[in-house]
Design an enzyme around this catalytic site. Structure first.
Site, PDB file in Angstrom:
ATOM      1  N   ASP A  39       0.842  -1.201   0.000  1.00 26.92           N
ATOM      2  CA  ASP A  39       0.000   0.000   0.000  1.00 26.92           C
ATOM      3  C   ASP A  39       0.875   1.248   0.000  1.00 26.92           C
ATOM      4  O   ASP A  39       1.024   1.913   1.017  1.00 26.92           O
ATOM      5  CB  ASP A  39      -0.924  -0.004   1.228  1.00 26.92           C
ATOM      6  CG  ASP A  39      -1.930  -1.145   1.186  1.00 26.92           C
ATOM      7  OD1 ASP A  39      -2.016  -1.816   0.148  1.00 26.92           O
ATOM      8  OD2 ASP A  39      -2.627  -1.353   2.181  1.00 26.92           O
ATOM      9  N   THR A  62      -1.802  -5.535  -4.273  1.00 25.09           N
ATOM     10  CA  THR A  62      -1.657  -4.138  -4.698  1.00 25.09           C
ATOM     11  C   THR A  62      -2.993  -3.399  -4.606  1.00 25.09           C
ATOM     12  O   THR A  62      -4.066  -4.009  -4.611  1.00 25.09           O
ATOM     13  CB  THR A  62      -1.171  -4.079  -6.166  1.00 25.09           C
ATOM     14  OG1 THR A  62      -2.066  -4.845  -6.991  1.00 25.09           O
ATOM     15  CG2 THR A  62       0.236  -4.632  -6.310  1.00 25.09           C
ATOM     16  N   HIS A  63      -2.872  -2.048  -4.524  1.00 25.44           N
ATOM     17  CA  HIS A  63      -4.006  -1.145  -4.749  1.00 25.44           C
ATOM     18  C   HIS A  63      -3.501  -0.177  -5.809  1.00 25.44           C
ATOM     19  O   HIS A  63      -3.052   0.932  -5.490  1.00 25.44           O
ATOM     20  CB  HIS A  63      -4.353  -0.360  -3.477  1.00 25.44           C
ATOM     21  CG  HIS A  63      -5.128  -1.128  -2.454  1.00 25.44           C
ATOM     22  ND1 HIS A  63      -6.401  -1.591  -2.681  1.00 25.44           N
ATOM     23  CD2 HIS A  63      -4.828  -1.504  -1.192  1.00 25.44           C
ATOM     24  CE1 HIS A  63      -6.846  -2.212  -1.600  1.00 25.44           C
ATOM     25  NE2 HIS A  63      -5.901  -2.184  -0.684  1.00 25.44           N
ATOM     26  N   ARG A  94      -9.059  -5.100  -5.516  1.00 23.78           N
ATOM     27  CA  ARG A  94      -9.971  -4.129  -6.117  1.00 23.78           C
ATOM     28  C   ARG A  94     -11.327  -4.070  -5.422  1.00 23.78           C
ATOM     29  O   ARG A  94     -12.044  -3.081  -5.523  1.00 23.78           O
ATOM     30  CB  ARG A  94     -10.113  -4.445  -7.609  1.00 23.78           C
ATOM     31  CG  ARG A  94     -11.124  -3.638  -8.371  1.00 23.78           C
ATOM     32  CD  ARG A  94     -10.781  -2.162  -8.410  1.00 23.78           C
ATOM     33  NE  ARG A  94     -11.764  -1.429  -9.184  1.00 23.78           N
ATOM     34  CZ  ARG A  94     -13.001  -1.139  -8.775  1.00 23.78           C
ATOM     35  NH1 ARG A  94     -13.434  -1.528  -7.582  1.00 23.78           N
ATOM     36  NH2 ARG A  94     -13.824  -0.467  -9.566  1.00 23.78           N
ATOM     37  N   LYS A  95     -11.725  -5.139  -4.780  1.00 20.96           N
ATOM     38  CA  LYS A  95     -13.028  -5.183  -4.073  1.00 20.96           C
ATOM     39  C   LYS A  95     -14.175  -4.708  -4.947  1.00 20.96           C
ATOM     40  O   LYS A  95     -14.896  -3.765  -4.620  1.00 20.96           O
ATOM     41  CB  LYS A  95     -12.982  -4.380  -2.775  1.00 20.96           C
ATOM     42  CG  LYS A  95     -11.941  -4.875  -1.784  1.00 20.96           C
ATOM     43  CD  LYS A  95     -12.050  -4.137  -0.451  1.00 20.96           C
ATOM     44  CE  LYS A  95     -11.075  -4.649   0.566  1.00 20.96           C
ATOM     45  NZ  LYS A  95      -9.688  -4.240   0.340  1.00 20.96           N
ATOM     46  N   ALA A  97     -17.799  -4.404  -6.548  1.00 22.99           N
ATOM     47  CA  ALA A  97     -19.069  -4.459  -5.810  1.00 22.99           C
ATOM     48  C   ALA A  97     -20.276  -4.064  -6.652  1.00 22.99           C
ATOM     49  O   ALA A  97     -21.313  -3.711  -6.104  1.00 22.99           O
ATOM     50  CB  ALA A  97     -18.976  -3.566  -4.579  1.00 22.99           C
ATOM     51  N   ILE A  99     -22.909  -4.542 -10.404  1.00 27.43           N
ATOM     52  CA  ILE A  99     -23.584  -5.609 -11.153  1.00 27.43           C
ATOM     53  C   ILE A  99     -22.613  -6.243 -12.150  1.00 27.43           C
ATOM     54  O   ILE A  99     -21.593  -5.648 -12.518  1.00 27.43           O
ATOM     55  CB  ILE A  99     -24.832  -5.081 -11.900  1.00 27.43           C
ATOM     56  CG1 ILE A  99     -24.446  -3.980 -12.895  1.00 27.43           C
ATOM     57  CG2 ILE A  99     -25.888  -4.592 -10.917  1.00 27.43           C
ATOM     58  CD1 ILE A  99     -25.536  -3.641 -13.896  1.00 27.43           C
ATOM     59  N   ARG A 234       1.532  -2.698   6.860  1.00 29.42           N
ATOM     60  CA  ARG A 234       2.357  -1.785   7.655  1.00 29.42           C
ATOM     61  C   ARG A 234       3.241  -2.480   8.684  1.00 29.42           C
ATOM     62  O   ARG A 234       4.276  -1.934   9.076  1.00 29.42           O
ATOM     63  CB  ARG A 234       1.449  -0.735   8.314  1.00 29.42           C
ATOM     64  CG  ARG A 234       0.915   0.271   7.307  1.00 29.42           C
ATOM     65  CD  ARG A 234      -0.243   1.065   7.834  1.00 29.42           C
ATOM     66  NE  ARG A 234      -1.451   0.244   7.959  1.00 29.42           N
ATOM     67  CZ  ARG A 234      -2.622   0.688   8.419  1.00 29.42           C
ATOM     68  NH1 ARG A 234      -2.731   1.945   8.814  1.00 29.42           N
ATOM     69  NH2 ARG A 234      -3.667  -0.119   8.484  1.00 29.42           N
TER      70      ARG A 234
END
Ligand code: 5IU
Length: 263
Positions: A39, A62-63, A94-95, A97, A99, A234
């Site tokens: 992060d 990763t983000h 990525r989460k 959420a 359709i 972290r």
């Protein structure tokens, strides 16, 4: 339960997901169940950590939308190269959420083209099973293995993903175990014969949490609860810490806890 007592090597032979089989083989070969969460805000930091910590991890999370100087050429191309050199998988956290139709294009196209390079991504089960169909459709033109994790539980204080929601998430995952190979969760999920891979964030050996709701558990606690892969951010790269030394420490703790579990 039965699955938690089996070795990663045994599970690598029988898992219904090709991506999970590849992951379990990497874990066996490199003797690590550590996923480091990268992060960071710059590509220099991201690529430096991926190169120096690569030998100790099975997965990098990763983000990519937090990298300020992101370009596909300067971040993704070298990251994929590093994943081959050090034999780790890339997990874009990525989460999704939305359709099915929307997540399909968010996954396969746009600036990030996540399906092109991320071996693993994740999604909330909130929209229902169509989200899995949409994401799976996004892998149609990809020749390499791809896998999806559903968010069944979260580490943050007051999370709504508990009880019945968690159970229904497991039911949705059961419908396509070729693609949906496991969960982000805090404990073992599924029945004794089902081999869902459990990846667990909110792991820290020196801190209890942060000021924004994160809660940490120890490596021994999560692995004995049935987690297969520990996710650490972290705890490894916060200011003042030596990321290589901390990676070795978490890798050793994770492997020791796993070895004790399968004995
Ligand atoms: N993350 C969590 N908890 C969750 C889920 C994801 O912490 O339940 I789902 C992510 C957020 C961050 C990483 O990218 O995992 C944990 O980072 P730290 O180890 O720095 O807290």
């Amino acid at each position: 339960s039965a699955i938690t007592l089996k070795t990663y090597e045994d599970r690598a032979r029988t898992h219904p997901s090709p991506l999970a089989r590849r992951l379990l083989k990497i874990m066996t070969d490199k003797q690590t169940n550590l996923c480091v969460s990268l992060d960071v805000q710059t590509k220099t930091e991201l690529l430096h950590l991926a190169d120096t910590l690569g030998p100790y991890v099975c997965v990098f999370k990763t983000h990519v939308d937090t990298v300020e100087d992101f370009t596909y050429e300067s971040v993704i191309v070298p990251l994929v190269e590093l994943s081959k050199r050090h034999n780790f998988l890339i997990f874009e956290d990525r989460k999704f959420a939305d359709i099915g139709s929307t997540v399909k294009s968010q996954y396969a196209s746009g600036i990030f083209k996540i399906a092109q390079w991320a071996h693993i991504t994740n999604a909330h089960a909130l929209p229902g099973p169509g989200i899995i169909d949409g994401l799976f459709a996004g892998t149609k033109d990809i020749s390499e293995e791809r896998g999806l994790l559903l968010l069944a539980e979260m580490s943050s204080a007051g999370s709504l993903a508990t009880g019945d929601y968690t159970d229904k998430t497991v039911d949705i995952a059961r419908k396509n175990m070729f693609f949906t190979f496991g969960f982000i969760a805090q404990s073992r999920l599924g029945n004794d014969n089902e081999d869902f891979i459990i990846m667990t964030p909110g792991v820290g050996l020196d801190d209890k949490g942060d000021s924004l709701g994160q809660q940490y558990r120890t490596v021994d606690d999560v692995v004995s609860s049935g987690s297969d892969i520990i996710i650490v951010g972290r705890g490894i790269f916060a200011k003042g810490r030596d990321p290589i030394a901390e990676s070795k420490r978490y890798r050793d703790a994770g492997w020791k806890a796993y070895t004790a579990r399968v004995k």
